[in-house]
Design a protein around this motif. Structure first.
Motif, mmCIF file in Angstrom:
data_model
loop_
_atom_site.group_PDB
_atom_site.id
_atom_site.type_symbol
_atom_site.label_atom_id
_atom_site.label_comp_id
_atom_site.label_asym_id
_atom_site.label_seq_id
_atom_site.Cartn_x
_atom_site.Cartn_y
_atom_site.Cartn_z
ATOM 1 N N ILE A 128 0.853 -1.183 0.000
ATOM 2 C CA ILE A 128 0.000 0.000 0.000
ATOM 3 C C ILE A 128 0.888 1.232 0.000
ATOM 4 O O ILE A 128 1.737 1.387 0.878
ATOM 5 N N THR A 144 0.778 0.482 -8.596
ATOM 6 C CA THR A 144 -0.434 1.264 -8.362
ATOM 7 C C THR A 144 -0.437 1.641 -6.877
ATOM 8 O O THR A 144 0.480 1.294 -6.135
ATOM 9 N N ALA A 196 -2.151 0.523 -4.535
ATOM 10 C CA ALA A 196 -2.248 -0.679 -3.700
ATOM 11 C C ALA A 196 -2.279 -1.898 -4.621
ATOM 12 O O ALA A 196 -2.969 -1.887 -5.642
ATOM 13 N N TYR A 197 -1.535 -2.928 -4.256
ATOM 14 C CA TYR A 197 -1.463 -4.108 -5.124
ATOM 15 C C TYR A 197 -0.911 -5.295 -4.343
ATOM 16 O O TYR A 197 -0.450 -5.174 -3.190
ATOM 17 N N ASP A 203 -3.174 -6.534 -9.577
ATOM 18 C CA ASP A 203 -3.766 -5.246 -9.228
ATOM 19 C C ASP A 203 -4.469 -5.338 -7.882
ATOM 20 O O ASP A 203 -4.852 -6.424 -7.435
ATOM 21 N N GLY A 204 -4.679 -4.172 -7.250
ATOM 22 C CA GLY A 204 -5.181 -4.147 -5.887
ATOM 23 C C GLY A 204 -6.680 -4.140 -5.724
ATOM 24 O O GLY A 204 -7.174 -3.809 -4.647
ATOM 25 N N PHE A 205 -7.426 -4.494 -6.766
ATOM 26 C CA PHE A 205 -8.874 -4.641 -6.601
ATOM 27 C C PHE A 205 -9.250 -6.090 -6.887
ATOM 28 O O PHE A 205 -8.587 -6.772 -7.658
ATOM 29 N N THR A 234 -8.103 -2.165 -0.299
ATOM 30 C CA THR A 234 -9.249 -2.069 -1.207
ATOM 31 C C THR A 234 -9.690 -0.620 -1.395
ATOM 32 O O THR A 234 -9.941 -0.162 -2.517
ATOM 33 N N THR A 261 -7.880 2.112 -0.857
ATOM 34 C CA THR A 261 -6.813 2.890 -1.491
ATOM 35 C C THR A 261 -6.825 2.721 -2.999
ATOM 36 O O THR A 261 -6.710 3.702 -3.751
ATOM 37 N N ARG A 262 -6.968 1.495 -3.467
ATOM 38 C CA ARG A 262 -6.963 1.266 -4.916
ATOM 39 C C ARG A 262 -8.229 1.820 -5.569
ATOM 40 O O ARG A 262 -8.168 2.411 -6.652
ATOM 41 N N TRP A 263 -9.395 1.668 -4.912
ATOM 42 C CA TRP A 263 -10.629 2.203 -5.485
ATOM 43 C C TRP A 263 -10.549 3.723 -5.623
ATOM 44 O O TRP A 263 -10.957 4.297 -6.634
ATOM 45 N N GLU A 296 -7.916 5.508 -6.010
ATOM 46 C CA GLU A 296 -7.015 5.815 -7.125
ATOM 47 C C GLU A 296 -7.728 5.595 -8.464
ATOM 48 O O GLU A 296 -7.616 6.423 -9.373
#
Length: 252
Positions: free
Chosen positions: A161, A198, A200-201, A220-222, A238, A240-242, A244
């Motif tokens: 993250i 990214t 978060a991943y 990828d982080g989703f 979850t 953090t990536r959303w 972004e």
């Protein structure tokens, strides 16, 4: 900032463990959440906006992004900056070429999987005519990623993250065989310095039979499998990536 969330259920209140963790993690943060099914999303029955998290499987998250008018993120299973950590040869091909090589016996067994996000078949070692049964419903023009066949003694997912490793979870092989943490940290640092990560991943590493710690693939982080990562950390990843993906203001 995320003000509410929709969390995917499978129907009848059944949920994937990761979705239960996100639901619990959001409750701890005081963020209201509602369950949804893929059918409701497909019918555009959810009031979506960029301050509303959508957590679910890959088709659902991509579908939600599409409804918000946002392009899906590109896939990058093997970032260029991580190539020195592969410790095996990797190349692109097509199902047509793979089938031809198997049928004429012109190459040793190879591991192959679909290139891109559409998983038309499961990654598999192809070496005999019988293996081609895995490709029965796959177009010959389908692009694939191939690699030399290697033996993994143990496999781990590393969660990152904002450039920081927040967790490492074992998921296959012998849990008594750890990855080289210094090698993993170097790999993550290389990825971050190259700007290929990214917000978060997850990035998978394993130990080869040679004893080397090697990259398996980047994720990828989703819609990411958590393998039992602490639910607070998984929820943060979850969110953090959303944020972004939607261009929202990061939560802290």
């Amino acid at each position: 900032m995320i003000r509410r969330a929709f969390i995917q259920e499978l129907g009848g209140g059944r949920m994937e463990p990761e979705m239960r963790d996100v639901l619990g993690g959001l409750q701890e943060r005081g963020i209201p959440a509602e369950l949804f099914t893929a059918k409701r999303l497909e019918r555009r029955q959810l009031p979506l906006d960029r301050e509303t998290l959508v957590a679910g499987d890959v088709p659902s998250v991509l579908g939600a992004l599409g409804q918000l008018g946002l392009e899906p993120p590109p896939t990058n299973d093997y970032p260029r900056s991580l190539e020195p950590f592969l410790h095996r040869r990797l190349w692109t091909s097509t199902v047509r070429r793979l089938v031809a090589c198997i049928e004429d016996g012109s190459s040793p067994p190879v591991f192959a999987k679909p290139q891109g996000r559409k998983k038309r078949f499961t990654g598999h070692v192809f070496g005999t005519q019988e293996d081609l049964l895995y490709l029965q419903r796959t177009s010959l023009s389908t692009p694939i990623l191939c690699s030399e066949v290697v033996r993994w003694r143990s496999e781990y997912r590393v969660f990152v993250i904002r450039g920081r490793i927040v967790g490492v979870r074992h998921y296959a092989g012998d849990p008594a065989i750890p990855v080289d943490e210094a090698q993993v940290e170097r790999a993550v640092r290389s990825l971050e310095e190259a700007g290929e990560g990214t917000a978060a991943y997850g990035v998978d590493f394993g130990v080869l039979e040679t004893g080397q710690t090697a990259l398996i693939e980047w994720n990828d982080g989703f819609a990411l499998g958590s393998y039992g990562l602490d639910r607070s950390l998984y929820t943060e990843l979850t969110l953090t990536r959303w944020e972004e993906l939607t261009g929202g203001t990061p939560s802290r």
